[in-house]
Motif scaffolding. Structure first.
Motif, PDB file in Angstrom:
ATOM      1  N   ALA A 163       0.919  -0.992   0.015  1.00  0.00           N
ATOM      2  CA  ALA A 163      -0.060   0.102   0.057  1.00  0.00           C
ATOM      3  C   ALA A 163       0.735   1.108   0.162  1.00  0.00           C
ATOM      4  CB  ALA A 163      -0.841  -0.136   1.245  1.00  0.00           C
ATOM      5  N   ASP A 164       0.222   2.352  -0.435  1.00  0.00           N
ATOM      6  CA  ASP A 164       0.701   3.631  -0.301  1.00  0.00           C
ATOM      7  C   ASP A 164       0.041   4.446   0.875  1.00  0.00           C
ATOM      8  OD1 ASP A 164       2.171   3.570  -2.874  1.00  0.00           O
ATOM      9  OD2 ASP A 164       0.211   3.448  -3.723  1.00  0.00           O
ATOM     10  N   ASP A 165      -1.078   4.314   0.789  1.00  0.00           N
ATOM     11  CA  ASP A 165      -1.749   4.852   2.137  1.00  0.00           C
ATOM     12  C   ASP A 165      -2.581   3.851   2.825  1.00  0.00           C
ATOM     13  OD1 ASP A 165      -1.280   7.537   1.015  1.00  0.00           O
ATOM     14  OD2 ASP A 165      -2.677   6.903  -0.674  1.00  0.00           O
ATOM     15  N   ILE A 166      -2.759   4.030   4.376  1.00  0.00           N
ATOM     16  CA  ILE A 166      -3.599   3.089   4.975  1.00  0.00           C
ATOM     17  C   ILE A 166      -4.955   3.750   5.524  1.00  0.00           C
ATOM     18  CG2 ILE A 166      -1.765   1.418   5.374  1.00  0.00           C
ATOM     19  CD1 ILE A 166      -1.389   2.604   8.145  1.00  0.00           C
ATOM     20  N   GLY A 167      -5.907   3.179   6.059  1.00  0.00           N
ATOM     21  CA  GLY A 167      -6.860   3.537   6.857  1.00  0.00           C
ATOM     22  C   GLY A 167      -6.956   2.365   7.857  1.00  0.00           C
ATOM     23  N   ILE A 168      -7.276   2.682   9.005  1.00  0.00           N
ATOM     24  CA  ILE A 168      -7.292   1.848  10.100  1.00  0.00           C
ATOM     25  C   ILE A 168      -8.700   1.910  10.639  1.00  0.00           C
ATOM     26  CG2 ILE A 168      -6.520   0.870  12.184  1.00  0.00           C
ATOM     27  CD1 ILE A 168      -3.881   1.619  11.582  1.00  0.00           C
ATOM     28  N   ILE A 169      -9.713   0.794  10.518  1.00  0.00           N
ATOM     29  CA  ILE A 169     -10.960   0.922  11.190  1.00  0.00           C
ATOM     30  C   ILE A 169     -11.185  -0.021  12.079  1.00  0.00           C
ATOM     31  CG2 ILE A 169     -11.905   1.803   9.037  1.00  0.00           C
ATOM     32  CD1 ILE A 169     -13.346  -0.844   8.442  1.00  0.00           C
ATOM     33  N   ASP A 170     -11.903   0.293  13.221  1.00  0.00           N
ATOM     34  CA  ASP A 170     -11.945  -0.816  14.355  1.00  0.00           C
ATOM     35  C   ASP A 170     -13.310  -0.465  14.771  1.00  0.00           C
ATOM     36  OD1 ASP A 170     -11.288  -2.747  15.986  1.00  0.00           O
ATOM     37  OD2 ASP A 170     -10.891  -1.488  17.685  1.00  0.00           O
ATOM     38  N   LYS A 171     -14.314  -1.586  14.892  1.00  0.00           N
ATOM     39  CA  LYS A 171     -15.555  -1.260  15.407  1.00  0.00           C
ATOM     40  C   LYS A 171     -16.412  -0.517  14.362  1.00  0.00           C
ATOM     41  CE  LYS A 171     -14.588  -2.868  20.134  1.00  0.00           C
ATOM     42  NZ  LYS A 171     -13.280  -2.647  20.291  1.00  0.00           N
ATOM     43  N   GLY A 172     -16.091  -0.392  13.391  1.00  0.00           N
ATOM     44  CA  GLY A 172     -16.652   0.420  12.182  1.00  0.00           C
ATOM     45  C   GLY A 172     -16.250   1.553  12.276  1.00  0.00           C
ATOM     46  N   ILE A 173     -15.470   2.106  12.985  1.00  0.00           N
ATOM     47  CA  ILE A 173     -14.894   3.528  13.244  1.00  0.00           C
ATOM     48  C   ILE A 173     -13.616   3.708  12.521  1.00  0.00           C
ATOM     49  CG2 ILE A 173     -14.374   5.343  14.906  1.00  0.00           C
ATOM     50  CD1 ILE A 173     -16.578   4.078  16.769  1.00  0.00           C
ATOM     51  N   LEU A 174     -13.280   4.782  11.463  1.00  0.00           N
ATOM     52  CA  LEU A 174     -12.070   5.143  11.098  1.00  0.00           C
ATOM     53  C   LEU A 174     -11.058   5.543  12.133  1.00  0.00           C
ATOM     54  CD1 LEU A 174     -10.400   5.120   8.568  1.00  0.00           C
ATOM     55  CD2 LEU A 174     -11.159   7.432   8.258  1.00  0.00           C
ATOM     56  N   LEU A 175      -9.874   4.997  12.696  1.00  0.00           N
ATOM     57  CA  LEU A 175      -9.263   5.609  13.626  1.00  0.00           C
ATOM     58  C   LEU A 175      -8.175   6.295  13.121  1.00  0.00           C
ATOM     59  CD1 LEU A 175      -8.942   2.159  16.049  1.00  0.00           C
ATOM     60  CD2 LEU A 175     -10.340   4.307  16.129  1.00  0.00           C
ATOM     61  N   GLU A 176      -7.580   5.986  11.843  1.00  0.00           N
ATOM     62  CA  GLU A 176      -6.708   6.689  11.493  1.00  0.00           C
ATOM     63  C   GLU A 176      -6.493   6.627   9.803  1.00  0.00           C
ATOM     64  OE1 GLU A 176      -1.946   6.793  12.634  1.00  0.00           O
ATOM     65  OE2 GLU A 176      -2.422   5.103  11.222  1.00  0.00           O
ATOM     66  N   GLU A 177      -6.036   7.529   9.088  1.00  0.00           N
ATOM     67  CA  GLU A 177      -5.938   7.473   7.547  1.00  0.00           C
ATOM     68  C   GLU A 177      -4.725   8.353   7.371  1.00  0.00           C
ATOM     69  OE1 GLU A 177      -8.714   9.667   5.081  1.00  0.00           O
ATOM     70  OE2 GLU A 177      -9.164   7.747   4.087  1.00  0.00           O
ATOM     71  N   GLN A 178      -3.556   7.898   6.760  1.00  0.00           N
ATOM     72  CA  GLN A 178      -2.390   8.575   6.463  1.00  0.00           C
ATOM     73  C   GLN A 178      -1.570   7.716   5.476  1.00  0.00           C
ATOM     74  OE1 GLN A 178       0.732   8.980   9.027  1.00  0.00           O
ATOM     75  NE2 GLN A 178      -0.338   8.056  10.742  1.00  0.00           N
ATOM     76  N   SER A 179      -0.340   8.261   5.026  1.00  0.00           N
ATOM     77  CA  SER A 179       0.194   7.487   4.048  1.00  0.00           C
ATOM     78  C   SER A 179       1.297   6.695   5.000  1.00  0.00           C
ATOM     79  CB  SER A 179       1.076   8.566   3.376  1.00  0.00           C
ATOM     80  OG  SER A 179       2.130   9.055   3.729  1.00  0.00           O
ATOM     81  N   LEU A 180       1.447   5.639   4.261  1.00  0.00           N
ATOM     82  CA  LEU A 180       2.367   4.442   5.065  1.00  0.00           C
ATOM     83  C   LEU A 180       3.666   5.119   5.027  1.00  0.00           C
ATOM     84  CD1 LEU A 180       2.090   1.701   5.712  1.00  0.00           C
ATOM     85  CD2 LEU A 180       2.924   0.904   3.608  1.00  0.00           C
ATOM     86  N   ALA A 181       4.186   5.939   4.140  1.00  0.00           N
ATOM     87  CA  ALA A 181       5.599   6.586   4.497  1.00  0.00           C
ATOM     88  C   ALA A 181       5.548   7.330   5.655  1.00  0.00           C
ATOM     89  CB  ALA A 181       5.773   7.603   3.384  1.00  0.00           C
TER      90      ALA A 181
END
Ligand SMILES: Nc1ncnc2c1ncn2[C@@H]1O[C@H](COP(=O)(O)OP(=O)(O)OP(=O)(O)O)[C@@H](O)[C@H]1O
Ligand SMILES: [Mg+2]
Lengths: 249, 242
Positions: B201-219
């Motif tokens: 991946a270039d970017d990641i989004g982390i979700i937990d229990k349906g909520i987006l916890l974080e979204e940013q570039s992998l770098a």
């Protein structure tokens, strides 16, 4: 639409469905032939007639056998899309849910008519075979054609009264519930078919209309036909509404 | 025109038993691979189903190429390829016949397209084996073939590596990277395997229990953390996955 139908046809490849379907069409023709032959050789010695072969077949087919078999066919062609998980691939193409379901309904109609026409042919062949050994009366071309038309019309009315089971299949995503429902409905057919109210019961009415026995009952033709048509449209409309809001699991 | 290929605004899906996806706003940029991460039941599949119009959001909006998906499916979906959970095919048909059906429904029947797609995933064209006789990994490969067959600009792949052998995984990874880097395609991919996502991946989004916890570039993740796994554990406050 022809694409959807073409795909339905391809989906039958390497499948046992066409063979099982063909075998199932043999059941009623064999049954009525055996019945007629036994009667001929019994003490009363009733002659075998093409008319009674077809008349018996129509009764067994339309009141009992075909509704059940067709419910299974319908549940199979629709239910498999759920069990095989193919809907997600189809809807994301995108194929609209409405046209997809119309494709299924049309294919089901074709199956129903094919079922009736194959049955017609098998009865004809069985009468021909019997005629080589024992006399079969009324074995004439006008009768072939007369019953070809009857079987075809029977197929149309059968299809019309089957659409609620398409809804049940979509609703329950399986064949158990529609099958139990059609068994119950067919058993009521057996009880009702001689009663004066049978014309109001769409599944018996189809048979009475095709065989021209309705006139002896107290229900006008128009009313019977409207009831069958209403059932048909209701089945299609509820299926469409249900299928449209279906969430793909 | 929006700068995002996929954008969701407060996407929410509520079932009788509770919320599966809550107020999710993700942003997938053109020509990038976006990894959607989350533990079992986090809502990845539910989100992807909503992005494809398979289920209706309870609330919120899905924009693809800047346009709302709802009402524009006919224009948007033909440009998208997807795998959702286990691939669904007709068990009595061969791989070629299965792809032929979907190509017919797309209105593009072309033996080369089917052959090329099978080539890419390493399945033989015209093989006699029917789908029900396929192994898990072969089924998954066929699913990938279906997703890429029509040369889509956007791929939405739900755990595409599932069941693939190590070589298959590496091949798929380099194929997806190539699509992104050389052909400018955009990819949204969910996975359990953090090491896989960190390579892809270039970017990641982390979700937990349906909520987006974080979204940013992998770098960016790597500037402050040693590994994606460490990062994931810290963000979700859990034991990690896979
Ligand atoms: N049809 C449904 N009805 C009710 N709840 C559902 C339904 N589908 C999913 N859920 C719930 O939504 C939540 C998210 O499920 P989802 O399948 O999106 O998770 P996921 O992130 O894909 O998990 P996994 O990694 O295991 O594939 C789960 O809690 C699940 O129980
Ligand atoms: Mg999932």
């Amino acid at each position: 639409m022809h694409r959807l139908l073409q795909c339905e046809y391809i989906k039958l490849k390497h499948s046992k469905f066409p063979l099982i379907g063909m075998l199932s069409t043999l059941i009623v023709p064999i049954f009525v032939t055996v019945k007629a032959v036994t009667k001929y050789f019994s003490d009363s010695g009733i002659a075998m007639s093409l008319f009674s072969l077809y008349d018996d077949s129509l009764m067994f087919l339309m009141l009992l056998f075909a509704p059940m078999i067709l419910t299974i066919f319908g549940a199979w062609i629709i239910g498999r899309e759920y069990t095989d998980g193919t809907l997600k691939s189809i809807f994301t193409i995108p194929v609209s849910r409405t046209s997809f379901l119309w494709g299924k309904i049309l294919f089901f109609a074709i199956l129903t008519l094919t079922f009736m026409l194959i049955s017609w042919l098998e009865i004809l062949m069985s009468a021909f075979l019997c005629n080589c050994f024992i006399p079969v009366t009324e074995f004439t071309i006008p009768y072939f054609i007369f019953f070809l038309i009857k079987m075809f019309l029977g197929g149309i009315l059968l299809f019309a009264s089957q659409t609620p089971f398409i809804y049940l299949t979509i609703r329950t995503k399986g064949f158990v519930t529609p099958l139990i429902a059609i068994v119950a409905i067919s058993l009521i057919n057996v009880v009702l078919s001689n009663s004066p109210i049978a014309g109001f019961y769409p599944w018996s009415a189809s048979y009475l209309l095709v065989t021209g026995r309705l006139s002896r009952q107290s229900c006008p033709k128009e009313i019977s036909l409207s009831i069958i048509l209403t059932i048909c449209l209701l089945g299609i409309a509820t299926s469409m509404l249900r299928f449209k809001k279906e969430e793909v699991k | 025109m929006s700068e995002y290929i996929i954008e969701t605004k407060n996407l929410t899906k509520t079932y009788d038993i509770g919320q599966s996806v809550a107020n999710l706003s993700i942003h997938v940029r053109k020509g990038r691979t976006y990894g959607l991460l989350g533990r079992n039941g986090a809502g990845k599949t539910t989100t992807m189903k909503m992005l494809l119009g398979l289920i209706k959001p309870t609330d919120g909006e899905v924009l693809i190429w800047g346009r709302p998906l709802f009402g524009n499916e006919k224009e948007i979906l033909p440009r998208v390829g997807s795998i959702i959970e286990a691939p669904g095919f007709y068990p009595n048909l061969t791989a070629t016949e299965n792809l032929y059906i979907f190509a017919t429904l797309r209105g593009v029947v072309n033996c080369h397209v089917i052959k090329d797609a099978l080539d890419i995933v390493g399945l033989p064209y015209g093989d006699k084996k029917v789908f029900s006789q396929y192994s898990l990994g072969m089924k998954q490969r066929l699913g990938i073939a279906l997703a890429i067959m029509h040369n889509p600009e956007l791929l939405i792949l739900d755990e595409p590596m599932n069941g693939l052998d190590p070589i298959g995984i590496a091949e798929l990874r380099s194929f997806l990277r190539q699509l992104c880097d050389e052909k400018g395609k955009t990819i949204l991919v969910s996975s359990h395997t953090l090491s896989e996502i960190s390579l892809l991946a270039d970017d990641i989004g982390i979700i937990d229990k349906g909520i987006l916890l974080e979204e940013q570039s992998l770098a960016k993740v790597y500037t402050c953390e040693d590994s994606l796994e460490e990062h994931f554990k810290r963000i979700t406050g859990g034991e990690g996955i896979a």
